[in-house]
Design an enzyme around this catalytic site. Structure first.
Site, short mmCIF file in Angstrom:
data_model
loop_
_atom_site.label_atom_id
_atom_site.label_comp_id
_atom_site.label_asym_id
_atom_site.label_seq_id
_atom_site.Cartn_x
_atom_site.Cartn_y
_atom_site.Cartn_z
N GLU A 23 7.67 6.62 1.27
CA GLU A 23 7.38 6.80 2.69
C GLU A 23 5.88 6.79 2.92
O GLU A 23 5.10 7.18 2.06
CB GLU A 23 7.96 8.14 3.18
CG GLU A 23 9.46 8.15 3.22
CD GLU A 23 10.00 9.39 3.92
OE1 GLU A 23 9.19 10.15 4.50
OE2 GLU A 23 11.21 9.59 3.89
N HIS A 49 5.61 8.09 10.58
CA HIS A 49 6.02 7.94 9.19
C HIS A 49 7.12 6.90 9.08
O HIS A 49 7.73 6.53 10.08
CB HIS A 49 6.41 9.28 8.56
CG HIS A 49 7.73 9.84 9.01
ND1 HIS A 49 7.87 10.54 10.18
CD2 HIS A 49 8.95 9.79 8.45
CE1 HIS A 49 9.14 10.92 10.31
NE2 HIS A 49 9.83 10.47 9.29
N HIS A 73 10.63 5.29 7.23
CA HIS A 73 11.88 5.58 6.54
C HIS A 73 12.25 4.37 5.70
O HIS A 73 12.30 3.26 6.23
CB HIS A 73 13.01 5.81 7.55
CG HIS A 73 12.99 7.17 8.19
ND1 HIS A 73 13.91 7.55 9.14
CD2 HIS A 73 12.19 8.24 7.99
CE1 HIS A 73 13.66 8.80 9.50
NE2 HIS A 73 12.60 9.25 8.84
N ASP A 121 12.25 16.17 10.08
CA ASP A 121 11.39 15.49 11.05
C ASP A 121 11.35 16.27 12.36
O ASP A 121 10.28 16.49 12.95
CB ASP A 121 11.91 14.08 11.35
CG ASP A 121 11.76 13.14 10.16
OD1 ASP A 121 10.96 13.45 9.27
OD2 ASP A 121 12.44 12.11 10.15
ZN ZN Z 1 11.70 11.00 8.78
#
Ligand code: ZN
Length: 138
Positions: free
Chosen positions: A38, A87, A89, A100
């Site tokens: 990530e 961010h 995935h 999150d």
């Molecule tokens: Zn996430």
């Protein structure tokens, strides 16, 4: 005319966020190059156009797995131009996880999640509650 009366739907007045194409491309590139890990970053707004995300600060030390671990909130600089997080995935789902949502709730106003395959159609914006936000690419 007829039995059905049309109800006018008045949309709520909300701040419409924008992101520059350059900034979005940078986010997509960073997401691609970190895959299968990530990627995490902070979103900064323009000094004048305060509804426009113009810069992404890439956070060092991205980790695979729990995205929560990417953001060490105590290490964040005090900078009021930072409005939220981004961010990636590794999965094709740009849906916030429990972790999150916990992060969104504690920090920032706008959050972007980029999902696999990390293109213009595989990302989504959310507010601090995890409600989807529309973001214009300019
Ligand atoms: Zn996430």
């Amino acid at each position: 005319m007829g039995f059905f009366k049309r109800k006018e739907k008045i949309p709520p007045v909300r701040k419409k966020w924008k992101i520059t194409r350059k900034c979005l491309n940078l986010i997509l590139e960073a997401s691609k190059s970190n895959y299968p890990k990530e990627f995490g970053g902070l979103l900064r707004i323009d000094k004048i156009a305060k509804d426009t995300i113009r810069e992404v600060m890439i956070l060092p030390g991205t980790v695979s797995g729990d995205s929560h671990a990417i953001f060490k909130l105590h290490m964040l600089p005090i900078d009021y131009s930072i409005v939220g997080t981004v961010h990636s995935h590794p999965s094709p789902f740009a849906i916030p996880s429990e972790a999150d949502l916990d992060l969104f709730n504690r920090f920032g106003k706008i959050h972007i999640i980029v999902a696999n395959p990390f293109n213009e159609n595989s990302w989504k914006g959310y507010d601090y509650m995890g409600n989807e936000l529309e973001i214009d690419v300019i």
